[in-house]
Design an enzyme around this catalytic site. Sequence first.
Site, short mmCIF file in Angstrom:
data_model
loop_
_atom_site.label_atom_id
_atom_site.label_comp_id
_atom_site.label_asym_id
_atom_site.label_seq_id
_atom_site.Cartn_x
_atom_site.Cartn_y
_atom_site.Cartn_z
N GLY A 153 -5.22 -62.48 -17.01
CA GLY A 153 -5.58 -62.90 -18.37
C GLY A 153 -6.21 -61.77 -19.17
O GLY A 153 -6.14 -60.60 -18.80
N GLY B 186 -0.22 -54.03 -23.13
CA GLY B 186 0.46 -53.68 -21.88
C GLY B 186 1.05 -54.93 -21.25
O GLY B 186 2.22 -54.97 -20.85
N HIS B 187 0.21 -56.00 -21.16
CA HIS B 187 0.72 -57.27 -20.63
C HIS B 187 1.86 -57.79 -21.50
O HIS B 187 2.86 -58.31 -21.01
CB HIS B 187 -0.38 -58.33 -20.62
CG HIS B 187 -1.52 -58.06 -19.69
ND1 HIS B 187 -2.79 -57.83 -20.14
CD2 HIS B 187 -1.56 -57.98 -18.35
CE1 HIS B 187 -3.58 -57.63 -19.11
NE2 HIS B 187 -2.86 -57.71 -18.00
N ASP C 69 -1.38 -49.88 -12.43
CA ASP C 69 -1.87 -50.15 -11.07
C ASP C 69 -0.80 -49.66 -10.09
O ASP C 69 -0.08 -50.44 -9.47
CB ASP C 69 -2.14 -51.65 -10.91
CG ASP C 69 -3.27 -52.11 -11.80
OD1 ASP C 69 -4.41 -51.73 -11.54
OD2 ASP C 69 -3.00 -52.81 -12.79
N GLN D 136 -1.03 -50.78 -6.46
CA GLN D 136 -0.75 -52.22 -6.39
C GLN D 136 0.76 -52.47 -6.43
O GLN D 136 1.31 -53.23 -5.62
CB GLN D 136 -1.43 -52.93 -7.56
CG GLN D 136 -0.94 -54.36 -7.79
CD GLN D 136 -1.74 -55.09 -8.85
OE1 GLN D 136 -2.86 -55.49 -8.58
NE2 GLN D 136 -1.20 -55.26 -10.04
N SER E 277 -6.21 -51.42 -20.80
CA SER E 277 -6.77 -52.14 -19.66
C SER E 277 -7.68 -53.24 -20.20
O SER E 277 -8.36 -53.03 -21.22
CB SER E 277 -7.61 -51.17 -18.80
OG SER E 277 -8.49 -51.90 -17.96
N SER E 278 -7.70 -54.37 -19.53
CA SER E 278 -8.61 -55.44 -19.96
C SER E 278 -10.05 -54.94 -19.91
O SER E 278 -10.91 -55.41 -20.65
CB SER E 278 -8.46 -56.65 -19.04
OG SER E 278 -7.13 -57.10 -19.09
N ARG E 279 -10.34 -53.98 -19.02
CA ARG E 279 -11.71 -53.50 -18.86
C ARG E 279 -12.14 -52.55 -19.98
O ARG E 279 -13.33 -52.24 -20.10
CB ARG E 279 -11.88 -52.82 -17.50
CG ARG E 279 -11.81 -53.80 -16.34
CD ARG E 279 -12.13 -53.16 -15.01
NE ARG E 279 -12.34 -54.15 -13.97
CZ ARG E 279 -11.42 -54.51 -13.06
NH1 ARG E 279 -10.23 -53.99 -13.08
NH2 ARG E 279 -11.71 -55.43 -12.15
O1 PAF Z 1 -2.84 -56.73 -11.83
C1 PAF Z 1 -3.43 -57.83 -11.89
O2 PAF Z 1 -3.79 -58.32 -12.96
C2 PAF Z 1 -3.74 -58.57 -10.61
O3 PAF Z 1 -4.04 -57.69 -9.58
C3 PAF Z 1 -2.65 -59.54 -10.19
C4 PAF Z 1 -1.35 -58.82 -9.85
C5 PAF Z 1 -2.38 -60.54 -11.29
C6 PAF Z 1 -3.08 -60.33 -8.94
O4 PAF Z 1 -4.24 -61.06 -9.18
#
Ligand code: PAF
Length: 279
Positions: A30, A35-36, A149, A152, A184-186
């Site tokens: 959220g 980016g999202h 990420d 990730q 970034s959300s941060r």
């Molecule tokens: O990148 C993120 O926002 C989180 O690590 C994810 C992939 C949604 C998993 O909680």
Amino acid sequence: MRVFDDPRAFQAACLNARRTGDLGFVPTMGFLHQGHESLLRLAAGHASSALSIFVNPTQFGPNEDLARYPRDLPGDLAKAERCGIDLVLAPKEAEALYPSDFQTYVELGPLAATLEGALRPGHFRGMATVVLKLLALAQPTHAYFGRKDFQQLAIVRRMARDFDLPVEIVGAPIVREPDGLALSSRNVYLSPDERARALCLWRGQQAALAAVRTGERRAKALELAARVEVEKGADRIDYVAVRDAESLQEIETATPRQAVILFAAFVGKTRLIDNGLLE
Ligand code: PAF
């Protein structure tokens, strides 16, 4: 757009949507930014599209920012709708995904032991576990992740391969502010002074790329060129590392396109990460 609190109802809707074609899925925590939104638009290009909004407690360490992680569900839903998303999973309580008797976690290999994995014990275990759960719920044909990420994304790709998950994991380019700061959300935590200093990660990356262009290939020399820039703005550096772009293991020589430079540093109390392929 339909919004679900209940994972099972979301799963049923996704399975139903799959009957008419491909399903693009974006898992998020959220507080969506551009980016999202770039990921959401890619997902919305499929016959059906789904999004999850869930701040996953198992990927936060005890001293991390779970309690203060930024949230804005109404804003997120408006953005999702604008991007053309059909189905949204947004559980109100963590128990929806982690009932009190939950006990099964993904065990990861060496890819998750280095960099973020070394500094944030348990982070990737929690991340991979929730991603596996979300993929099992949405059952998408395509799942979209940002390259910011980097580790990730590599771990999710590896998990999909190792577990034979019938989904294509798609990595999307990092979206940056005009001056280079990765979205970034941060970033919302940064004061104006910190926001200005946060550019040091981008400058570090540019310094490494400039060195590559002059013919420098030694990983340590590239790390040093980048670190000099990062030190100018960061309050603490967790790592500036040139690694093999696939295995994320240490390398001596950075072969263009096969090497990546990764950053993690604190600016004020905010921990920022960034990366870029050395090409
Ligand atoms: O990148 C993120 O926002 C989180 O690590 C994810 C992939 C949604 C998993 O909680």
